[in-house]
Design a protein around this motif. Structure first.
Motif, PDB file in Angstrom:
ATOM      1  N   THR A  17      34.299  48.656  37.719  1.00  0.00           N
ATOM      2  CA  THR A  17      32.942  48.207  37.826  1.00  0.00           C
ATOM      3  C   THR A  17      32.961  46.689  37.723  1.00  0.00           C
ATOM      4  O   THR A  17      32.212  45.968  38.453  1.00  0.00           O
ATOM      5  CB  THR A  17      32.132  48.786  36.750  1.00  0.00           C
ATOM      6  N   ARG A  18      33.668  46.160  36.832  1.00  0.00           N
ATOM      7  CA  ARG A  18      33.716  44.613  36.611  1.00  0.00           C
ATOM      8  C   ARG A  18      34.185  44.073  37.985  1.00  0.00           C
ATOM      9  O   ARG A  18      33.726  43.021  38.462  1.00  0.00           O
ATOM     10  CB  ARG A  18      34.666  44.433  35.415  1.00  0.00           C
ATOM     11  N   MET A  19      35.301  44.585  38.566  1.00  0.00           N
ATOM     12  CA  MET A  19      35.878  44.135  39.827  1.00  0.00           C
ATOM     13  C   MET A  19      34.923  44.265  41.005  1.00  0.00           C
ATOM     14  O   MET A  19      34.770  43.210  41.634  1.00  0.00           O
ATOM     15  CB  MET A  19      37.082  44.774  39.874  1.00  0.00           C
ATOM     16  N   MET A  20      34.142  45.310  41.104  1.00  0.00           N
ATOM     17  CA  MET A  20      33.310  45.624  42.148  1.00  0.00           C
ATOM     18  C   MET A  20      32.044  44.517  41.997  1.00  0.00           C
ATOM     19  O   MET A  20      31.850  43.967  42.958  1.00  0.00           O
ATOM     20  CB  MET A  20      32.840  46.759  42.317  1.00  0.00           C
ATOM     21  N   LEU A  21      31.728  44.349  40.961  1.00  0.00           N
ATOM     22  CA  LEU A  21      30.350  43.712  40.589  1.00  0.00           C
ATOM     23  C   LEU A  21      30.587  42.198  40.733  1.00  0.00           C
ATOM     24  O   LEU A  21      29.934  41.478  41.699  1.00  0.00           O
ATOM     25  CB  LEU A  21      29.837  44.186  39.147  1.00  0.00           C
ATOM     26  N   GLY A  22      31.862  41.867  40.303  1.00  0.00           N
ATOM     27  CA  GLY A  22      32.153  40.366  40.417  1.00  0.00           C
ATOM     28  C   GLY A  22      32.699  40.011  41.694  1.00  0.00           C
ATOM     29  O   GLY A  22      32.293  39.039  42.308  1.00  0.00           O
ATOM     30  N   PHE A  77      33.535  35.383  38.723  1.00  0.00           N
ATOM     31  CA  PHE A  77      34.907  35.324  38.486  1.00  0.00           C
ATOM     32  C   PHE A  77      35.165  35.604  36.933  1.00  0.00           C
ATOM     33  O   PHE A  77      36.088  36.451  36.766  1.00  0.00           O
ATOM     34  CB  PHE A  77      35.292  33.599  38.524  1.00  0.00           C
ATOM     35  N   LEU A  78      34.285  35.291  36.018  1.00  0.00           N
ATOM     36  CA  LEU A  78      34.353  35.791  34.629  1.00  0.00           C
ATOM     37  C   LEU A  78      34.525  37.431  34.538  1.00  0.00           C
ATOM     38  O   LEU A  78      35.268  37.936  33.663  1.00  0.00           O
ATOM     39  CB  LEU A  78      33.295  35.370  33.710  1.00  0.00           C
ATOM     40  N   LEU A  79      33.822  38.207  35.527  1.00  0.00           N
ATOM     41  CA  LEU A  79      33.772  39.568  35.473  1.00  0.00           C
ATOM     42  C   LEU A  79      35.291  39.888  35.929  1.00  0.00           C
ATOM     43  O   LEU A  79      35.792  41.001  35.367  1.00  0.00           O
ATOM     44  CB  LEU A  79      32.761  40.147  36.289  1.00  0.00           C
ATOM     45  N   MET A  80      35.654  39.426  36.916  1.00  0.00           N
ATOM     46  CA  MET A  80      37.051  39.864  37.607  1.00  0.00           C
ATOM     47  C   MET A  80      37.986  39.390  36.527  1.00  0.00           C
ATOM     48  O   MET A  80      39.205  39.934  36.571  1.00  0.00           O
ATOM     49  CB  MET A  80      37.083  39.205  38.838  1.00  0.00           C
ATOM     50  N   THR A  81      37.845  38.389  35.643  1.00  0.00           N
ATOM     51  CA  THR A  81      39.002  38.093  34.888  1.00  0.00           C
ATOM     52  C   THR A  81      39.522  39.189  33.936  1.00  0.00           C
ATOM     53  O   THR A  81      40.441  39.090  33.033  1.00  0.00           O
ATOM     54  CB  THR A  81      38.827  36.835  34.252  1.00  0.00           C
ATOM     55  N   GLN A  82      38.426  40.197  33.598  1.00  0.00           N
ATOM     56  CA  GLN A  82      38.391  41.018  32.643  1.00  0.00           C
ATOM     57  C   GLN A  82      38.556  40.465  31.134  1.00  0.00           C
ATOM     58  O   GLN A  82      37.676  40.864  30.312  1.00  0.00           O
ATOM     59  CB  GLN A  82      39.756  41.982  32.632  1.00  0.00           C
ATOM     60  N   ARG A  83      39.442  39.695  31.009  1.00  0.00           N
ATOM     61  CA  ARG A  83      39.325  38.979  29.617  1.00  0.00           C
ATOM     62  C   ARG A  83      38.086  38.462  29.241  1.00  0.00           C
ATOM     63  O   ARG A  83      37.598  38.384  28.081  1.00  0.00           O
ATOM     64  CB  ARG A  83      40.272  37.795  29.709  1.00  0.00           C
ATOM     65  N   TYR A  84      37.269  37.686  30.158  1.00  0.00           N
ATOM     66  CA  TYR A  84      36.126  37.104  29.793  1.00  0.00           C
ATOM     67  C   TYR A  84      34.988  38.020  30.357  1.00  0.00           C
ATOM     68  O   TYR A  84      33.940  37.426  30.682  1.00  0.00           O
ATOM     69  CB  TYR A  84      36.150  35.739  30.525  1.00  0.00           C
ATOM     70  N   ALA A  85      35.270  39.087  30.616  1.00  0.00           N
ATOM     71  CA  ALA A  85      34.117  40.046  31.413  1.00  0.00           C
ATOM     72  C   ALA A  85      32.730  40.149  30.438  1.00  0.00           C
ATOM     73  O   ALA A  85      31.688  40.267  31.094  1.00  0.00           O
ATOM     74  CB  ALA A  85      34.584  41.418  31.662  1.00  0.00           C
ATOM     75  N   LEU A 160      42.348  38.754  39.199  1.00  0.00           N
ATOM     76  CA  LEU A 160      42.693  37.423  39.595  1.00  0.00           C
ATOM     77  C   LEU A 160      43.208  37.336  41.174  1.00  0.00           C
ATOM     78  O   LEU A 160      42.792  36.377  41.965  1.00  0.00           O
ATOM     79  CB  LEU A 160      43.671  36.567  38.918  1.00  0.00           C
ATOM     80  N   ILE A 161      44.039  38.444  41.571  1.00  0.00           N
ATOM     81  CA  ILE A 161      44.312  38.683  42.877  1.00  0.00           C
ATOM     82  C   ILE A 161      43.288  38.858  43.775  1.00  0.00           C
ATOM     83  O   ILE A 161      42.875  38.728  44.790  1.00  0.00           O
ATOM     84  CB  ILE A 161      45.446  39.877  43.031  1.00  0.00           C
ATOM     85  N   LEU A 162      42.264  39.601  43.517  1.00  0.00           N
ATOM     86  CA  LEU A 162      41.042  40.079  43.981  1.00  0.00           C
ATOM     87  C   LEU A 162      40.087  38.669  44.229  1.00  0.00           C
ATOM     88  O   LEU A 162      39.642  38.787  45.282  1.00  0.00           O
ATOM     89  CB  LEU A 162      40.237  41.155  43.427  1.00  0.00           C
ATOM     90  N   PHE A 163      40.072  37.952  43.204  1.00  0.00           N
ATOM     91  CA  PHE A 163      39.079  36.988  43.157  1.00  0.00           C
ATOM     92  C   PHE A 163      39.969  35.821  44.364  1.00  0.00           C
ATOM     93  O   PHE A 163      38.907  35.421  45.046  1.00  0.00           O
ATOM     94  CB  PHE A 163      39.171  36.020  41.799  1.00  0.00           C
ATOM     95  N   SER A 164      41.074  35.407  44.214  1.00  0.00           N
ATOM     96  CA  SER A 164      41.780  34.723  45.039  1.00  0.00           C
ATOM     97  C   SER A 164      41.781  35.224  46.452  1.00  0.00           C
ATOM     98  O   SER A 164      41.222  34.467  47.209  1.00  0.00           O
ATOM     99  CB  SER A 164      43.280  34.553  44.660  1.00  0.00           C
ATOM    100  N   PHE A 165      41.782  36.479  46.832  1.00  0.00           N
ATOM    101  CA  PHE A 165      41.609  36.992  48.117  1.00  0.00           C
ATOM    102  C   PHE A 165      40.374  36.688  48.641  1.00  0.00           C
ATOM    103  O   PHE A 165      40.159  36.102  49.810  1.00  0.00           O
ATOM    104  CB  PHE A 165      42.253  38.475  48.276  1.00  0.00           C
ATOM    105  N   THR A 166      39.330  37.238  47.828  1.00  0.00           N
ATOM    106  CA  THR A 166      37.961  36.943  48.281  1.00  0.00           C
ATOM    107  C   THR A 166      37.487  35.565  48.551  1.00  0.00           C
ATOM    108  O   THR A 166      36.997  35.352  49.609  1.00  0.00           O
ATOM    109  CB  THR A 166      36.984  37.599  47.151  1.00  0.00           C
TER     110      THR A 166
END
Length: 208
Positions: A17-22, A77-85, A160-166
């Motif tokens: 959910t974090r990945m999709m929303l972010g 970005f913060l959501l996708m990092t998981q650490r700072y979600a 981070l890979i998903l963020f970079s690609f997007t």
């Protein structure tokens, strides 16, 4: 509640959910930061009060349009990092709430259904982190277990890979294929699960 938080599938749902929303917010943010319209066609002559007139007005503001983009980018970005979600969910909530109210205020066809699900997803993330977030309303926070699936490094790397690609895809291409973007992100996200499962089965060597 504790059993739910420790459930494997519930934690996996939170991660994705974090990945999709972010990812959705990062995807939508880059075009604004670049100072360009959502579409390649100007809607300066769109009837007053319509959705296209609204977006054209925001686009014409310039700095505000880019400000919206940066807000979405940071929250995503913060959501996708998981650490700072946790922080990402807090920052993202007023943004997605605002987007949802806009879509139900004008004729956006089926868009309110999408933004409504995004809003519910964000609320779900806030509830997931409530044990720690309740300090914001002067309630004592409750410590949560650290050795959970959601805290594993594989998800930070995947995010981070998903963020970079997007981000790179949207920076390089003004004309984009949302189906291509979604399928690549889906493949990256799903690939992380078998990698994680395989890595956890590898026995660790004892340190002498």
């Amino acid at each position: 509640m504790k059993q739910i938080r420790l459930n494997f599938w519930t934690q996996l749902l939170v991660v994705y959910t974090r990945m999709m929303l972010g990812g959705g917010f990062v995807f939508a943010s880059i075009i604004k930061i670049k100072g360009k319209r959502f579409t390649t066609v100007s809607h300066e002559d769109a009837p007053f009060g319509t959705a296209m007139h609204f977006f054209e007005t925001m686009y014409q503001t310039g700095i505000y349009w880019q400000f919206l983009g940066w807000g979405q980018l940071i929250a995503g970005f913060l959501l996708m990092t998981q650490r700072y979600a946790k922080l990402g969910a807090v920052i993202n909530f007023p943004i997605i709430l605002n987007v949802f109210i806009i879509t139900i205020s004008m004729d956006f066809n089926y868009t309110p259904g999408i933004t409504g699900m995004m809003l519910l997803a964000n609320i779900g993330l806030l509830l997931w982190h409530w044990d720690e977030l309740k300090i914001l309303v002067n309630l004592p926070p409750t410590s949560t277990a650290k050795n959970q699936l959601v805290n594993e490094p594989i998800w930070e790397i995947t995010g981070l890979i998903l963020f970079s690609f997007t981000a790179i895809y949207r920076l390089l291409y003004d004309r984009y294929d949302p189906v291509f973007w979604f399928l690549v992100c889906l493949a990256i996200g799903l690939a992380a699960l078998p990698i994680r499962q395989f890595s956890t089965k590898i026995p660790r060597q004892k340190i002498i």
